[in-house]
Structure formats: structure tokens, C-alpha cells
Design a protein around this motif. Structure first.
Motif, PDB file in Angstrom:
ATOM      1  N   ARG A 103     -18.880 -64.461 -35.474  1.00  0.00           N
ATOM      2  CA  ARG A 103     -18.202 -65.373 -36.411  1.00  0.00           C
ATOM      3  C   ARG A 103     -16.751 -65.592 -35.979  1.00  0.00           C
ATOM      4  O   ARG A 103     -16.244 -66.712 -36.001  1.00  0.00           O
ATOM      5  CB  ARG A 103     -18.253 -64.807 -37.830  1.00  0.00           C
ATOM      6  N   ARG A 106     -16.442 -67.980 -33.035  1.00  0.00           N
ATOM      7  CA  ARG A 106     -16.573 -69.392 -33.437  1.00  0.00           C
ATOM      8  C   ARG A 106     -15.286 -69.894 -34.082  1.00  0.00           C
ATOM      9  O   ARG A 106     -14.779 -70.975 -33.741  1.00  0.00           O
ATOM     10  CB  ARG A 106     -17.745 -69.573 -34.399  1.00  0.00           C
ATOM     11  N   GLN A 107     -14.767 -69.116 -35.030  1.00  0.00           N
ATOM     12  CA  GLN A 107     -13.563 -69.535 -35.730  1.00  0.00           C
ATOM     13  C   GLN A 107     -12.360 -69.569 -34.788  1.00  0.00           C
ATOM     14  O   GLN A 107     -11.579 -70.522 -34.797  1.00  0.00           O
ATOM     15  CB  GLN A 107     -13.295 -68.582 -36.896  1.00  0.00           C
ATOM     16  N   LYS A 110     -12.462 -72.487 -32.347  1.00  0.00           N
ATOM     17  CA  LYS A 110     -12.012 -73.749 -32.940  1.00  0.00           C
ATOM     18  C   LYS A 110     -10.493 -73.783 -33.070  1.00  0.00           C
ATOM     19  O   LYS A 110      -9.861 -74.804 -32.798  1.00  0.00           O
ATOM     20  CB  LYS A 110     -12.663 -73.926 -34.322  1.00  0.00           C
ATOM     21  N   ALA A 111      -9.906 -72.644 -33.481  1.00  0.00           N
ATOM     22  CA  ALA A 111      -8.450 -72.598 -33.655  1.00  0.00           C
ATOM     23  C   ALA A 111      -7.733 -72.778 -32.317  1.00  0.00           C
ATOM     24  O   ALA A 111      -6.767 -73.546 -32.219  1.00  0.00           O
ATOM     25  CB  ALA A 111      -8.050 -71.270 -34.294  1.00  0.00           C
ATOM     26  N   GLU A 136      -6.861 -61.272 -35.939  1.00  0.00           N
ATOM     27  CA  GLU A 136      -8.286 -61.046 -36.139  1.00  0.00           C
ATOM     28  C   GLU A 136      -8.908 -60.353 -34.925  1.00  0.00           C
ATOM     29  O   GLU A 136      -9.784 -59.501 -35.070  1.00  0.00           O
ATOM     30  CB  GLU A 136      -8.989 -62.378 -36.419  1.00  0.00           C
TER      31      GLU A 136
END
Length: 416
Positions: A103, A106-107, A110-111, A136
Motif C-alpha cells: 500500500r 502505491r501511495q 503516486k506522491a 512512512e
């Protein structure tokens, strides 16, 4: 609202504000429920001294019976919770963290994609833009040092420049932990990995190429000094992060650029970034050079102590393993396998996913039923005989094979 000391914070509290300069904080969110032991550990290890909590939205601090003065919770319980996320050690199994890491990838992808596209359009990228992603990654590596890097090694759907930024940032954080750096320095190291190539996006737009690897060499080399100009203009990039980005192409023998520095004149972050950047470039390849097996890439780095800091290269091996996740190996039994996890007790004895055997007569791969084997716990049943030669064995496309084998290993671990 209640203002308490950081050592009084417990899981379940709603953090309303962390006091102090943003770069001293181990988090990027302004307000959140503290529900992760790794985040608790990161907060306790940070330079934050006071926290504002909202007892109406989360757990309140314990009160003394004879007055209403806040008191710290049970020290034994606090140590147990924080100790579960000890830096550089796994707080959770790889199969558990892989779900979060997927997860996060993916996040974060994109960032980073957005950040690099904005840089390509000429927008300045500030530290506050990058900090959420670095935070993160830092917390994922606190939970399991191998999961995020292993996942990126077994994924093939990221644009190269963006995947490279994520991978080097994660390698820098893991390496910083193995070097014993403080949390703030570990976070800064991750930021170096994330930002050191940010200027390549804008240079690619100016030259008119879609892939930075198509830039003329003289233009590509200019990304280091151009990147320093962009970071200075951003106004909030810490000096040690700027210096680390400036030095990441310097080499110990003075053959690097932009300033031809040598030895100890190259900063620690620069020497770390040189190792992490080069390692990831080797395992992903270039338009002119094929990708190397991760274990072979470590060997290439180690064989050049005149270019790379040998101590830092050794700590990278501790951070990713002698045979990193995604490495293909030949076993003593004549079987072929891919490394899918590490054994912290001995990084030379990883967990592997067996998928084929070697035809003795023809030397080719013969598929077999997949199985997972922890070499550190098999009591000599099998052992690694060497790194597999993918081309010689005519293995299928490695990106697809890595994804398939990792997925199989995770399914097996979850069933167990």
C-alpha cells in the motif's frame, strides 16, 4: 487539550500537536491517533519534548489518585511496546509488513510521481513536500527492515526515476539504522535519497527527453549542481541534506563529480548515497547495461573500495542481506530458488522460494513444485552453492518471475 511530556505518551492517544520545529518531528501529519508501536518508538526517540493531546478523541494520560497531575504510564509496559519496534530489527514478520509496504509503495509512488512531474514543470520541491513519504518509509523499515526494499525489488510497474528515488530513500534509511544514526539523521538520510536526482526531471523537460537516461552525459552530470540551486531556492532543505545530495556522485579516489572530492572530504551522507545509488542502478540496469542480480551488485560495490567506503558497503550488506530479496541462487541440492526473506541471526542464510531444478545433462531449468525453505533453520538439509546465472539457465523474464515467486511465498506464509 492536555500538554504532556513525550515520555508520557501512550498508544491510543490522539495527538493534536507536536511542539517544535517540523524537521525535529518523526511525523508529518498534524493530528492523528497514535496506534502504531513503531510510531510510538519514533516519537520517544525524537527531539520532541512536549505533545498536545485531545482526551475527547483518544486515550487520556493517567492521573495520580491524590491530585489531577498527569503521571507517566507504566514504564515496563512502555518499554515493552517501544521495544517491539527496536530500530534495525523486525517488529513484525515480513509477510505482515509486505501488505503495508505494498500500500505504501502505491501511495508513495503516486506522491513521488507528482513531485517529479511538478519539478519537471519548474516547481520548487520543498522539504515539507518530501517529508511525508520519507516518514512512512522510515516507519515501515522500523517494523521490518527488509520488507519495503524487498517489495520494490519484486515490483516492475514503477517509472524508473520515481522507483529509483523510492528505492534509494529506503536503502538510505535502512543503512542509517545499521550505522546507528539518530532518528533525525536517519530521516535526513532518507531525504537525501529522495531528493538527490530531483533536478533530472527538470533537465529532461528542458532538453525534451521523456527518460532522463537519454540525457547527454554532460547535461546529466549537471543535475548535481542544478539540484543544489533548486534546494537552496526551496528555502527549507536542511544543509546536511543539501550536502549529501551534492556529494552523491563523488568517489573516494577523487574521480567523481562535481568537485572531485576524495576520502573524508566527502560527507557521510554523500558516501552513503554513493553506495545506495550505485547499488540500485546496478540491480535495475541502464539502456546500455543489463540489470545485475542483487547479490552480484553487492559484490561489484565491495570490489571497488577505491570508489566506495568499505565500512558503509559492509553495513549495506547487513541492511539487505548477503543475498538480498529478489536474488536467484543455486542450492547444493541442484535446485533453483529466489530469496524471499532474511534471517537476522545470519544474513548469509536467507529464506528462499524453490521453483526449479537444474537439468544436469542440459544445464537448463526444469520447473518443480514451489516450496519455501528457511536455510537458517533447515539443519543442513540444503545450502546456497552460488548465485544463479539467469541467462545461462534461460530463466523466464525476471520481473514477472520475481513477482510470482514473492506472491507464492507470501501466500504460503499466511497459510502457515
Amino acid at each position: 487539550m492536555r500538554r504532556i511530556r513525550t515520555d508520557q505518551v501512550e498508544l491510543g492517544m490522539y495527538i493534536h500537536r507536536l511542539e517544535g520545529n517540523w524537521f525535529r518531528h518523526p511525523f508529518w501529519k498534524a493530528r492523528f491517533v497514535l496506534d502504531d508501536p513503531a510510531r510510538l518508538r519514533a516519537l520517544r526517540d525524537s527531539a520532541v519534548e512536549w505533545v498536545l493531546i485531545d482526551p475527547t478523541q483518544g486515550r487520556d494520560v493517567e492521573m495520580a489518585a491524590n491530585d489531577r497531575t498527569p503521571v507517566a504510564g507504566s514504564p515496563k509496559l512502555s518499554r515493552a511496546i517501544a521495544g517491539a519496534a527496536m530500530a534495525g530489527r523486525r517488529a513484525v514478520d515480513l509477510s505482515q509488513e509486505m501488505l503495508r509496504a505494498e500500500r505504501l509503495a502505491r501511495q508513495a509512488g503516486k506522491a513521488v510521481n507528482r513531485l517529479f512531474l511538478e519539478a519537471r514543470l519548474g516547481k520548487l520541491v520543498a522539504a515539507s513536500d518530501v517529508a511525508p513519504v520519507v516518514d512512512e518509509i522510515y516507519l515501515s523499515i522500523q517494523r521490518n527492515i527488509y520488507a519495503f526494499n524487498g517489495l520494490l525489488q519484486c515490483q516492475s510497474d514503477q517509472v524508473h526515476l520515481y522507483r529509483h528515488a523510492l528505492a534509494v530513500a529506503a536503502l538510505m534509511v535502512a543503512l542509517a539504522q545499521r550505522l546507528g544514526l539518530a532518528p533525525a539523521a536517519t530521516r535526513a538520510a532518507g531525504m537525501v535519497g529522495m531528493m538527490m536526482d530531483i533536478a533530472l526531471a527538470q533537465l529532461s523537460a528542458e532538453v525534451g527527453v521523456a527518460d532522463y537516461r537519454d540525457l547527454p552525459p554532460a547535461v546529466a552530470k549537471g543535475h548535481v549542481l542544478f539540484g543544489q540551486t533548486l534546494m537552496r531556492a526551496a528555502g527549507d532543505i536542511p544543509p546536511d541534506v543539501q550536502t549529501g545530495c551534492l556529494h552523491h556522485h563523488e568517489r573516494l579516489d577523487g574521480s567523481g563529480y562535481p568537485n572531485g572530492l576524495s576520502g573524508a572530504t566527502i560527507g557521510l551522507f554523500g558516501r552513503m548515497a554513493a553506495v545506495c545509488d550505485s547499488y540500485d542502478q546496478l540491480v535495475t540496469g541502464t539502456p546500455d547495461t543489463p540489470a545485475l542480480d542483487p547479490a552480484r551488485a553487492l559484490g561489484v560495490i565491495a570490489a571497488q573500495p577505491h570508489l566506495f567506503d568499505a565500512m558503509i558497503a559492509a553495513r549495506l550488506v547487513e541492511a539487505v542481506g548477503v543475498y538480498p530479496i529478489g536474488s536467484f541462487v543455486r542450492l547444493r541440492s541442484g535446485r533453483l530458488a529466489m530469496v524471499v526473506d532474511q534471517d537476522e541471526a545470519d544474513v548469509a542464510l536467507p529464506t528462499v522460494r524453490i521453483f526449479a531444478s537444474i537439468d544436469v545433462a542440459g544445464g537448463a531449468m526444469v520447473p518443480c513444485r514451489q516450496a519455501t525453505l528457511a536455510l537458517g533453520q533447515c539443519y543442513g538439509e540444503d545450502a546456497i552453492a552460488g548465485i544463479a546465472d539467469a541467462a545461462e539457465l534461460r530463466l523466464p523474464p525476471l520481473d514477472r518471475l520475481r513477482e510470482e515467486l514473492m506472491a507464492g511465498a507470501l501466500r504460503a506464509a499466511n497459510r502457515a
